[in-house]
Design a protein around this motif. Sequence first.
Motif, PDB file in Angstrom:
ATOM      1  N   HIS A  30      38.259 -13.490  -5.537  1.00  0.00           N
ATOM      2  CA  HIS A  30      39.138 -12.791  -6.208  1.00  0.00           C
ATOM      3  C   HIS A  30      39.332 -13.328  -7.740  1.00  0.00           C
ATOM      4  CE1 HIS A  30      43.281 -11.215  -6.937  1.00  0.00           C
ATOM      5  NE2 HIS A  30      43.659 -12.189  -7.246  1.00  0.00           N
ATOM      6  N   LYS A  31      39.127 -14.656  -7.996  1.00  0.00           N
ATOM      7  CA  LYS A  31      39.028 -15.234  -9.345  1.00  0.00           C
ATOM      8  C   LYS A  31      37.793 -14.613 -10.181  1.00  0.00           C
ATOM      9  CE  LYS A  31      41.603 -19.461  -8.600  1.00  0.00           C
ATOM     10  NZ  LYS A  31      41.488 -21.135  -8.498  1.00  0.00           N
ATOM     11  N   SER A  32      36.781 -14.336  -9.489  1.00  0.00           N
ATOM     12  CA  SER A  32      35.698 -13.965 -10.038  1.00  0.00           C
ATOM     13  C   SER A  32      35.821 -12.625 -10.364  1.00  0.00           C
ATOM     14  CB  SER A  32      34.264 -14.232  -9.113  1.00  0.00           C
ATOM     15  OG  SER A  32      33.157 -13.516  -9.794  1.00  0.00           O
ATOM     16  N   ARG A  33      36.406 -11.845  -9.539  1.00  0.00           N
ATOM     17  CA  ARG A  33      36.622 -10.482  -9.847  1.00  0.00           C
ATOM     18  C   ARG A  33      37.544 -10.153 -11.189  1.00  0.00           C
ATOM     19  NH1 ARG A  33      36.442  -8.944  -4.337  1.00  0.00           N
ATOM     20  NH2 ARG A  33      38.658  -9.665  -4.450  1.00  0.00           N
ATOM     21  N   LEU A  34      38.658 -11.134 -10.911  1.00  0.00           N
ATOM     22  CA  LEU A  34      39.640 -10.787 -12.245  1.00  0.00           C
ATOM     23  C   LEU A  34      38.911 -11.381 -13.635  1.00  0.00           C
ATOM     24  CD1 LEU A  34      42.896 -12.468 -10.557  1.00  0.00           C
ATOM     25  CD2 LEU A  34      42.221  -9.986 -11.253  1.00  0.00           C
ATOM     26  N   ALA A  35      38.158 -12.200 -13.467  1.00  0.00           N
ATOM     27  CA  ALA A  35      37.218 -13.132 -14.476  1.00  0.00           C
ATOM     28  C   ALA A  35      36.525 -11.739 -15.210  1.00  0.00           C
ATOM     29  CB  ALA A  35      36.550 -13.914 -14.408  1.00  0.00           C
ATOM     30  N   GLY A  85      48.002 -11.710  -7.083  1.00  0.00           N
ATOM     31  CA  GLY A  85      47.701 -13.070  -6.210  1.00  0.00           C
ATOM     32  C   GLY A  85      48.009 -12.968  -4.710  1.00  0.00           C
ATOM     33  N   PRO A  86      47.632 -14.200  -4.200  1.00  0.00           N
ATOM     34  CA  PRO A  86      48.049 -14.212  -2.397  1.00  0.00           C
ATOM     35  C   PRO A  86      49.501 -13.737  -2.260  1.00  0.00           C
ATOM     36  CG  PRO A  86      46.796 -15.763  -3.255  1.00  0.00           C
ATOM     37  CD  PRO A  86      47.029 -15.266  -4.358  1.00  0.00           C
ATOM     38  N   ASP A 134      37.042 -16.965   4.973  1.00  0.00           N
ATOM     39  CA  ASP A 134      38.058 -17.979   4.763  1.00  0.00           C
ATOM     40  C   ASP A 134      38.718 -17.921   3.388  1.00  0.00           C
ATOM     41  OD1 ASP A 134      36.762 -20.118   2.709  1.00  0.00           O
ATOM     42  OD2 ASP A 134      34.950 -19.235   3.940  1.00  0.00           O
ATOM     43  N   GLY A 135      40.057 -18.476   3.517  1.00  0.00           N
ATOM     44  CA  GLY A 135      40.688 -18.185   2.233  1.00  0.00           C
ATOM     45  C   GLY A 135      40.066 -18.737   1.007  1.00  0.00           C
ATOM     46  N   GLU A 136      39.425 -20.060   1.238  1.00  0.00           N
ATOM     47  CA  GLU A 136      39.071 -20.505  -0.119  1.00  0.00           C
ATOM     48  C   GLU A 136      37.802 -19.676  -0.521  1.00  0.00           C
ATOM     49  OE1 GLU A 136      36.367 -24.705  -0.600  1.00  0.00           O
ATOM     50  OE2 GLU A 136      38.198 -24.727   0.460  1.00  0.00           O
TER      51      GLU A 136
END
Length: 159
Positions: free
Chosen positions: A51-56, A80-81, A43-45
């Motif tokens: 995605h945020k975790s990978r970027l961090a 981003g998406p 799911d998108g959430e």
Amino acid sequence: WQSLPVALALVIGSWGLQAQAEAVAKPGAKHAMQAQGCHHMVDGERMGAMHKSRLAAIKKQLSLTAEQEAAWTHWVESVGPVDGMGRPDMKKADWAGLTTPQRLDKMQSMHEAHSQRMAQALARHSEATKTFYAALTDAQQKTFDQVTLRHMMGGSRTR
């Protein structure tokens, strides 16, 4: 022996029907693959959080300087998406009135539009990545190369 291929086809086909039936039985599953936990049906959430975790994690590994923050922000925005990349809203009623050739034409048109959006998104992402990469030190570039290679090659899996 002549009926063996037919019997195999029936058995294999029944597996697909069984998976669809199981998907309907599982709450929240929109598709059999999602019901079975397929990673492509996330799911998108949850995907946004990953995605945020990978970027961090990437940012932490790079140890960016204050001067590199603007390039980082621009790069993050580019990865981003992308609008319109989700599953298209295809209602059965919309398709039911079409003939098979019309449905195929519609599917081809949808595929071409999706491919065009993908190409545009990749061009934006590539340009932003090259700009960000140029702002990194040699050591940071090596780290970025390693991190993005793992991501591009499917995480920890080897190919």
